[in-house]
Design an enzyme around this catalytic site. Structure first.
Site, PDB file in Angstrom:
ATOM      1  N   SER A 167      46.450  37.641  33.686  1.00 17.86           N
ATOM      2  CA  SER A 167      47.361  36.787  34.434  1.00 17.86           C
ATOM      3  C   SER A 167      48.821  37.167  34.150  1.00 17.86           C
ATOM      4  CB  SER A 167      47.061  35.321  34.110  1.00 17.86           C
ATOM      5  OG  SER A 167      47.688  34.460  35.023  1.00 17.86           O
ATOM      6  N   ASP A 266      40.309  33.807  43.444  1.00 18.97           N
ATOM      7  CA  ASP A 266      41.613  33.708  42.791  1.00 18.97           C
ATOM      8  C   ASP A 266      42.729  33.831  43.827  1.00 18.97           C
ATOM      9  OD1 ASP A 266      43.779  33.803  41.084  1.00 18.97           O
ATOM     10  OD2 ASP A 266      43.184  35.674  40.084  1.00 18.97           O
TER      11      ASP A 266
END
Length: 324
Positions: A167, A266
């Site tokens: 991330s 995502d």
């Protein structure tokens, strides 16, 4: 009671006295100097620098061969959390590192960089670069630092250095590897490979299947605007939009191998794919591969670490490191 100045819900609250309350993230856990009972991995917490304050958790797998002769790949890792929460010392990041270190048989260091908004970007990049220089300094007898870490010095193979993150940590890893393409690391150390899982890259306009109507309300947009409200270029600043016209060419990536991983559900998926394609088309001379996982969401291998798909993902990342 302190007065609230601003909020980024459900992640954090900033008070007028400058204090920050983090509302998200997993609990802190202690290291396992005498081996984690599940994986056999040992870990300990160290200080890299007092000023600025940079610390880390270092990991060592259970060693089968005589420890005096065994050299292991080095994994330099930066955790996720939107640049503003989570920690190298948290439960989920420690679970991730224990699993990765056990599977890949690496000596690993997970960096506790300073968080925004108290320490705005690019401080996380600077902390991480300083930490990587410190790691690289262990490759030479007099690396310019007094505080050597015995596990790195004794077990680290400085011909097999990997940089990775998830991330926001994958964003940081990208910038660290780019800088390694421009500047030398201590001892002439080179980064062999990097893996970026679910990287937090963004931009001012939607790409791929991103929501065009509520784009500004998507969490990646909100986080960036909250943390960097006045940065030049907004969401097209090269810190977050690494394929913008103002960003340096990806041909400068300072590693030989790269793996980009995305998850089907995502919100950041299409940014990861865009990045992968941009690297392929940049003229970079390394080897890049894309891993797409169906039916899973952001950071599933960390947040749902006990699932079969999480275990498969860890094995996939480990195989990237172990590839000869």
């Amino acid at each position: 009671m302190a007065e609230v100045a601003s909020e980024l819900l459900p992640l954090l609250r900033v008070y007028k006295d400058g204090s920050v309350e983090r509302l998200s993230g997993s609990p802190m856990v202690l290291p396992s100097p005498d081996e984690d009972p599940e994986t056999g991995v040992s870990s300990k917490d160290i200080t890299i620098s007092e000023n600025p304050k940079i610390s880390a958790r270092v990991y060592l797998p259970k060693l089968a061969q005589p420890i005096s002769t065994q050299k292991l790949p080095i994994l330099f890792y930066t955790h996720g959390g939107g640049f503003c929460f989570e920690s190298a010392f948290s439960l989920v990041e420690t679970k991730l590192m224990n699993a990765l270190v056990s599977e890949a048989k690496v000596v690993a260091i997970s960096i506790e960089y300073r968080l925004a908004p108290e320490h705005p970007l690019p401080i996380a990049y600077e902390d991480s670069w300083s930490a990587l220089q410190w790691v690289a300094s262990h490759s030479v007898n007099n690396g310019g630092f007094d505080n050597k870490e015995p596990w790195l010095a004794r077990f680290g193979d400085f011909d097999r250095v990997f940089v990775a993150g998830d991330s926001a940590g994958a964003n940081i890893a990208h910038h660290v590897v780019m800088r390694a393409g421009r500047e030398k690391l201590a001892g002439g150390v080179k980064i062999l490979g990097a893996f970026l899982t679910h990287p937090y890259f963004w931009g001012s306009k939607p790409v791929g299947s991103e929501d065009t109507r509520d784009f500004e309300k998507l969490l990646p947009s909100l986080v960036w605007k909250f943390l960097c409200p006045n940065v030049a270029g907004g969401a097209d600043n090269p810190m977050i939009n690494v394929v913008s016209p103002e960003a340096p060419t990806l041909a400068q990536l300072g590693c030989r191998r790269l793996l980009v991983s995305v998850a089907e559900l995502d919100v950041l998926r299409d940014r990861g794919i865009l990045y992968y394609n941009a690297v392929k088309e940049s003229g970079w001379e390394g080897e890049v591969e894309l891993v797409q996982v169906e039916g899973e969401d952001h950071a599933f291998h960390i947040l749902k670490y006990e699932t079969e798909n999480a275990r498969k993902m860890i094995k996939r990342l480990a195989s990237f490191v172990l590839k000869q």
